[in-house]
Design a protein around this motif. Structure first.
Motif, short mmCIF file in Angstrom:
data_model
loop_
_atom_site.label_atom_id
_atom_site.label_comp_id
_atom_site.label_asym_id
_atom_site.label_seq_id
_atom_site.Cartn_x
_atom_site.Cartn_y
_atom_site.Cartn_z
N GLU A 163 0.82 -1.20 0.00
CA GLU A 163 0.00 0.00 0.00
C GLU A 163 0.86 1.25 0.00
O GLU A 163 1.84 1.34 0.73
N GLN A 164 0.46 2.22 -0.82
CA GLN A 164 1.13 3.51 -0.83
C GLN A 164 0.35 4.45 0.09
O GLN A 164 -0.84 4.65 -0.09
N LEU A 165 1.01 4.99 1.10
CA LEU A 165 0.36 5.88 2.05
C LEU A 165 0.69 7.32 1.71
O LEU A 165 1.82 7.66 1.38
N THR A 166 -0.32 8.17 1.81
CA THR A 166 -0.17 9.58 1.51
C THR A 166 -0.89 10.39 2.58
O THR A 166 -2.01 10.05 2.95
N THR A 167 -0.26 11.44 3.07
CA THR A 167 -0.92 12.39 3.96
C THR A 167 -1.29 13.60 3.14
O THR A 167 -0.46 14.12 2.40
N LEU A 168 -2.56 14.02 3.25
CA LEU A 168 -2.97 15.19 2.49
C LEU A 168 -4.00 15.99 3.26
O LEU A 168 -4.71 15.45 4.11
N PRO A 169 -4.10 17.29 2.96
CA PRO A 169 -5.13 18.11 3.58
C PRO A 169 -6.51 17.59 3.18
O PRO A 169 -6.70 17.12 2.06
N ILE A 170 -7.46 17.69 4.07
CA ILE A 170 -8.79 17.18 3.80
C ILE A 170 -9.42 17.85 2.58
O ILE A 170 -10.20 17.25 1.86
N SER A 171 -9.03 19.08 2.29
CA SER A 171 -9.59 19.78 1.13
C SER A 171 -9.19 19.13 -0.20
O SER A 171 -9.82 19.36 -1.22
N GLU A 172 -8.15 18.29 -0.19
CA GLU A 172 -7.70 17.60 -1.40
C GLU A 172 -8.23 16.17 -1.50
O GLU A 172 -7.94 15.47 -2.46
N LEU A 173 -8.99 15.74 -0.52
CA LEU A 173 -9.55 14.39 -0.50
C LEU A 173 -10.56 14.24 -1.63
O LEU A 173 -11.29 15.17 -1.95
N ARG A 174 -10.59 13.05 -2.25
CA ARG A 174 -11.52 12.78 -3.34
C ARG A 174 -12.33 11.52 -3.04
O ARG A 174 -11.87 10.64 -2.32
N VAL A 175 -13.53 11.47 -3.63
CA VAL A 175 -14.34 10.26 -3.54
C VAL A 175 -13.52 9.11 -4.13
O VAL A 175 -12.89 9.26 -5.17
N GLY A 176 -13.50 7.99 -3.44
CA GLY A 176 -12.73 6.84 -3.87
C GLY A 176 -11.43 6.66 -3.11
O GLY A 176 -10.87 5.58 -3.09
N ASP A 177 -10.92 7.75 -2.48
CA ASP A 177 -9.74 7.61 -1.63
C ASP A 177 -10.10 6.72 -0.46
O ASP A 177 -11.24 6.69 0.00
N ARG A 178 -9.12 5.99 0.06
CA ARG A 178 -9.34 5.08 1.18
C ARG A 178 -8.63 5.62 2.41
O ARG A 178 -7.41 5.70 2.43
N LEU A 179 -9.40 6.00 3.42
CA LEU A 179 -8.82 6.48 4.67
C LEU A 179 -8.31 5.30 5.48
O LEU A 179 -9.03 4.31 5.68
N ILE A 180 -7.08 5.38 5.93
CA ILE A 180 -6.48 4.32 6.73
C ILE A 180 -7.30 4.16 8.02
O ILE A 180 -7.65 5.13 8.67
N ASN A 181 -7.63 2.94 8.36
CA ASN A 181 -8.39 2.54 9.55
C ASN A 181 -9.87 2.93 9.50
O ASN A 181 -10.58 2.69 10.46
N LEU A 182 -10.35 3.54 8.41
CA LEU A 182 -11.77 3.85 8.31
C LEU A 182 -12.42 3.18 7.10
O LEU A 182 -13.38 2.46 7.24
N GLY A 183 -11.90 3.41 5.89
CA GLY A 183 -12.46 2.80 4.70
C GLY A 183 -12.53 3.78 3.55
O GLY A 183 -12.08 4.92 3.64
N PRO A 184 -13.15 3.35 2.45
CA PRO A 184 -13.24 4.20 1.26
C PRO A 184 -14.26 5.33 1.43
O PRO A 184 -15.31 5.15 2.04
N VAL A 185 -13.92 6.49 0.87
CA VAL A 185 -14.80 7.66 0.91
C VAL A 185 -15.82 7.53 -0.21
O VAL A 185 -15.48 7.35 -1.37
N ILE A 186 -17.10 7.63 0.15
CA ILE A 186 -18.20 7.50 -0.81
C ILE A 186 -18.74 8.87 -1.21
O ILE A 186 -19.15 9.09 -2.33
N GLU A 187 -18.75 9.80 -0.24
CA GLU A 187 -19.35 11.11 -0.48
C GLU A 187 -18.64 12.15 0.38
O GLU A 187 -18.26 11.86 1.52
N ILE A 188 -18.49 13.36 -0.16
CA ILE A 188 -17.86 14.46 0.58
C ILE A 188 -18.78 15.68 0.50
O ILE A 188 -19.20 16.07 -0.59
N THR A 189 -19.09 16.26 1.66
CA THR A 189 -19.90 17.48 1.70
C THR A 189 -19.12 18.53 2.48
O THR A 189 -18.68 18.28 3.60
#
Length: 68
Positions: free
Chosen positions: A9-35
């Motif tokens: 697995e490639q790990l990346t730290t990024l600001p939440i403003s750059e998060l995209r649907v489909g990214d997988r948060l470590i220890n939580l899971g894949p992002v389905i929706e962002i509001t």
């Protein structure tokens, strides 16, 4: 049981403003929706075979596993 990070697995730290649907948060899971809200971001995440809503402050950085 604690989930482990696979060596491939490639790990990346990024600001939440750059998060995209489909990214997988470590220890939580894949992002389905962002509001975007006034003071935070609300994320719908697929976790433990259900959709969960998590809220993060706009200044937070998140650890993701992605092939960006």
């Amino acid at each position: 049981m604690t989930p482990s990070i696979e060596p491939s697995e490639q790990l990346t730290t990024l600001p939440i403003s750059e998060l995209r649907v489909g990214d997988r948060l470590i220890n939580l899971g894949p992002v389905i929706e962002i509001t975007e809200l006034a003071d935070s971001f609300s994320l719908v995440i697929e976790r433990m075979q259900e959709r969960q809503v998590w809220r993060f402050n706009k200044d937070e950085e998140l650890l993701i596993s992605s092939d960006r």
